[in-house]
Design a protein around this motif. Structure first.
Motif, PDB file in Angstrom:
ATOM      1  N   ARG A  10       0.825  -1.210   0.000  1.00 19.24           N
ATOM      2  CA  ARG A  10       0.000   0.000   0.000  1.00 19.24           C
ATOM      3  C   ARG A  10       0.857   1.258   0.000  1.00 19.24           C
ATOM      4  O   ARG A  10       0.555   2.225  -0.684  1.00 19.24           O
ATOM      5  N   ILE A  13       2.154   1.830  -3.435  1.00 12.70           N
ATOM      6  CA  ILE A  13       1.122   2.336  -4.350  1.00 12.70           C
ATOM      7  C   ILE A  13       0.833   3.816  -4.091  1.00 12.70           C
ATOM      8  O   ILE A  13       0.742   4.617  -5.026  1.00 12.70           O
ATOM      9  N   LEU A  14       0.738   4.195  -2.830  1.00  9.29           N
ATOM     10  CA  LEU A  14       0.485   5.604  -2.506  1.00  9.29           C
ATOM     11  C   LEU A  14       1.615   6.474  -3.035  1.00  9.29           C
ATOM     12  O   LEU A  14       1.396   7.539  -3.609  1.00  9.29           O
ATOM     13  N   LEU A  48      -0.955  15.336  -1.175  1.00 12.82           N
ATOM     14  CA  LEU A  48      -1.749  14.547  -0.226  1.00 12.82           C
ATOM     15  C   LEU A  48      -1.367  13.068  -0.279  1.00 12.82           C
ATOM     16  O   LEU A  48      -1.246  12.412   0.745  1.00 12.82           O
ATOM     17  N   PHE A  49      -1.159  12.561  -1.491  1.00 11.17           N
ATOM     18  CA  PHE A  49      -0.738  11.160  -1.608  1.00 11.17           C
ATOM     19  C   PHE A  49       0.598  10.938  -0.922  1.00 11.17           C
ATOM     20  O   PHE A  49       0.820   9.911  -0.289  1.00 11.17           O
ATOM     21  N   LEU A  52      -0.018  10.742   2.750  1.00  6.51           N
ATOM     22  CA  LEU A  52      -0.587   9.441   3.094  1.00  6.51           C
ATOM     23  C   LEU A  52       0.483   8.352   3.039  1.00  6.51           C
ATOM     24  O   LEU A  52       0.484   7.421   3.839  1.00  6.51           O
ATOM     25  N   VAL A  55       2.423   8.551   6.227  1.00  7.38           N
ATOM     26  CA  VAL A  55       1.622   7.967   7.305  1.00  7.38           C
ATOM     27  C   VAL A  55       1.635   6.439   7.207  1.00  7.38           C
ATOM     28  O   VAL A  55       1.782   5.732   8.199  1.00  7.38           O
ATOM     29  N   GLN A  56       1.516   5.966   5.981  1.00  5.42           N
ATOM     30  CA  GLN A  56       1.460   4.534   5.755  1.00  5.42           C
ATOM     31  C   GLN A  56       2.775   3.849   6.143  1.00  5.42           C
ATOM     32  O   GLN A  56       2.770   2.711   6.614  1.00  5.42           O
ATOM     33  N   THR A  58       4.546   4.250   8.625  1.00  4.35           N
ATOM     34  CA  THR A  58       4.581   3.895  10.044  1.00  4.35           C
ATOM     35  C   THR A  58       3.869   2.575  10.330  1.00  4.35           C
ATOM     36  O   THR A  58       3.962   2.041  11.422  1.00  4.35           O
TER      37      THR A  58
END
Lengths: 311, 289
Positions: A10, A13-14, A48-49, A52, A55-56, A58
């Motif tokens: 994920r 991909i982000l 924004l991506f 994210l 964040v991902q 972590t």
């Protein structure tokens, strides 16, 4: 320490979404996809991506043995969207693959400018001839009340420099009226990208006013069944938001060599505006006097100019 | 080859266009998840059936949502206890009655208010009627995951935890709706490449058939509700005002893109019923224009 494979996918991909959008802006390909007015919105999406993605990151590694704090109360799976911690299976693989497809094609396959085949799907000449009709009925109030008040002497001899205007997508109403007024006084009409729609609407709604005037324009060649040998359309695509909402605009034109010019050839032409009929509809046409082949322009699309109105 | 390249270009362009609105949707959804409690919703949403429907119908005016971004929001609202007959009218009008969309409609139709009134007014009416019917017909959420209650997030304590929770939720929501957006964008792009508009136009000869044709076109094209008014305007000479109204009403309520996203969220039978209502009422309203 546990490594979570799906969380890592994920994250990748982000990151790829962010990178793809940045890349489209970097290479300038983005102008072939969306109206430049929305470029900043799209850049925001890339940022924004990226956030994210951070964040991902972590979530890729976890240190405790407790997997997910919020699935403890009952037996059933508590959120329908999965948190990326349930076992990896073919269904999951498939849904990640779907997300990867636009990333791959967006990165590696160049954007293609829309061409005559799309114009034909969009209705082609049928739409063009109806546009004239629509413009005539819709704009009749404007024609009845001469628009003298607002922009009359606003600019005087110092009309706005077209080069300055080139990048703008919004103009005040007075300037719009001024441009229209200026248009009716001009002997030669030069259809540049930024004023194209304003002039186009006015020529279509008041064709008789412009009959006999010289016009200079560029466009790609579109031909249809039922055209005479000397007929072609010099067309452009109008993009409101993204190219999925493109619509076809342009002028039916006549020149002797028309049959030797292939569809999708970009040409620059000068000619005279005349009025003719096509399938029973009256419409302005261009009798082309001079023309030359050109390369596809860097900005092949026309974007509508927003008129700022005092509400 | 050229066809494939154009298909791909339109496909990518629809995704790039829709992503900002989908991201707004998943962020709002995450925010609702972490910060809005069921008690808050119970306080705000009217208990009375008619007032509830009315509330759902008009509240969308405040959200700059589009038809695909609104699905994750509606999903989250239903999970938080908003009744179906409030959430669905919100889903139907949200992409139409917000200022951005109404203003672009105003501009597209040559600075005329007529179409704005038709579009906004009839959308409110349709959503209100559908909301009322649903309030009698269904008592539950009609979500695929309706049995799974999610009050488990409420024990995220600090603001920072709640903030991170919002972002994590946004990621999850994105991965859950993203693939449907992509499939929808691909189908819509293929339709644009392979379906001839002129064939549709020849079908639309009478007032009734031309409305139906424009409704089908709106479904197929899956335009963003901010841009569809300009496309409708380009059909002015070809179709009557009533057909254009039908186009502008149904597009933001249901199209290929958001149908696929609904399939991820709602029960199939409910979606079929809802779409049937939408088609019937949009068609009737367009006949009244």
């Amino acid at each position: 320490m546990n490594f979570h494979f799906q969380q890592a996918i994920r994250a990748v991909i982000l990151f790829a979404f962010s990178a793809m959008i940045f890349n489209l802006h970097q290479t300038g390909e983005i102008t072939k996809l969306i109206n430049p007015k929305y470029e900043n919105l799209s850049k925001t999406v890339a940022i924004l991506f990226f956030i994210l993605f951070v964040v991902q990151l972590t979530r890729i590694f976890s240190f405790s043995t407790k997997d997910h704090h919020h699935c403890h109360h009952t037996g059933h799976h508590c959120c329908h969207h999965d948190h990326g911690n349930s076992p990896f299976n073919t269904k999951k693989l498939f849904s990640y693959l779907i997300l990867i497809i636009p990333l791959a094609t967006g990165f590696f396959i160049p954007a293609k400018t829309l061409d005559a085949s799309i114009a034909e799907k969009k209705g082609g000449m049928m739409i063009l001839s109806k546009q004239t009709q629509a413009a005539e009925t819709e704009d009749f109030t404007e024609a009845a009340i001469p628009n003298q008040s607002a922009g009359d002497d606003l600019y005087g001899d110092h009309a706005p420099d077209p080069n300055l205007m080139e990048e703008r997508q919004e103009i005040p109403e007075e300037e719009y009226d001024h441009l229209k007024k200026e248009l009716s006084q001009k002997q030669t009409i030069h259809m540049t990208n930024h004023i194209y729609t304003i002039y186009y609407d006015d020529i279509n709604s008041n064709a008789s006013k412009y009959k006999g005037k010289k016009i200079q324009l560029t466009g790609f060649v579109l031909k249809e069944k039922g055209f005479k040998q000397n007929q072609l359309v010099l067309s452009r695509f109008l993009i409101t938001h993204c190219i999925a909402d493109s619509s076809i605009i342009g002028f039916l034109s006549e020149l002797p060599e028309a049959q030797n010019i292939d569809e999708d050839t970009w040409i620059e032409a000068t000619g005279t505006i005349d009025i003719s009929t096509y399938n029973g509809e009256q419409l302005p046409i261009i009798k082309i006097a001079n023309w030359k082949k050109i390369e596809e322009p860097k900005k092949p699309y026309i974007y509508p100019i927003d008129i700022r109105v005092g509400l | 080859m050229s066809t494939f390249l154009q298909l791909n270009t339109i496909f990518i362009s629809i995704i790039i266009e829709a992503l900002p609105f989908v991201l707004i949707g998943v962020f709002i959804s995450g925010f609702i998840q972490m910060f809005v409690t069921e008690q808050m919703i119970a306080k705000v949403v009217p208990k009375n059936r008619v007032l509830g429907v009315l509330y759902g119908t008009v509240i969308g005016a405040l959200f700059p949502a589009c038809e695909c971004g609104i699905i994750p929001i509606v999903h989250r609202l239903l999970k938080k206890g908003v009744p179906l007959h409030v959430a669905i009218p919100f889903m139907l009008t949200g992409p139409i009655i917000n200022p951005i969309v109404l203003f672009s409609t105003f501009i597209a139709f040559g600075n005329s208010w007529q179409m704005v009134w038709y579009r906004g007014g009839l959308a409110l009416l349709i959503a209100f009627v559908i909301g009322l019917i649903l309030s009698f017909q269904y008592k539950d959420t009609q979500l695929l995951d309706e049995d799974e209650h999610d009050h488990h997030h409420e024990h995220a304590q600090t603001l920072w935890q709640k903030f991170m929770g919002t972002l994590n939720h946004a990621v999850e929501e994105f991965f859950s709706v993203g693939k449907y957006l992509i499939i929808g964008a691909f189908i819509a792009a293929s339709m644009q490449i392979f379906v001839k508009t002129s064939v549709l136009m020849e079908l639309g000869q009478t007032k009734a058939t031309s409305s139906l044709v424009m409704m089908a076109l709106a479904f197929i094209l899956s335009l963003c509700s901010e841009a569809d008014a300009f496309i409708a305007a380009s059909f002015r000479g070809t179709f009557s005002t009533s057909a254009l109204v039908a186009f502008l009403l149904i597009g933001p309520m249901v199209d290929i893109k958001n149908l696929l996203m609904m399939l991820q969220t709602f029960k199939k039978k409910f979606i079929a019923v809802l779409i049937l209502y939408i088609i019937i009422f949009v068609f009737i309203s367009s006949m009244l224009v």
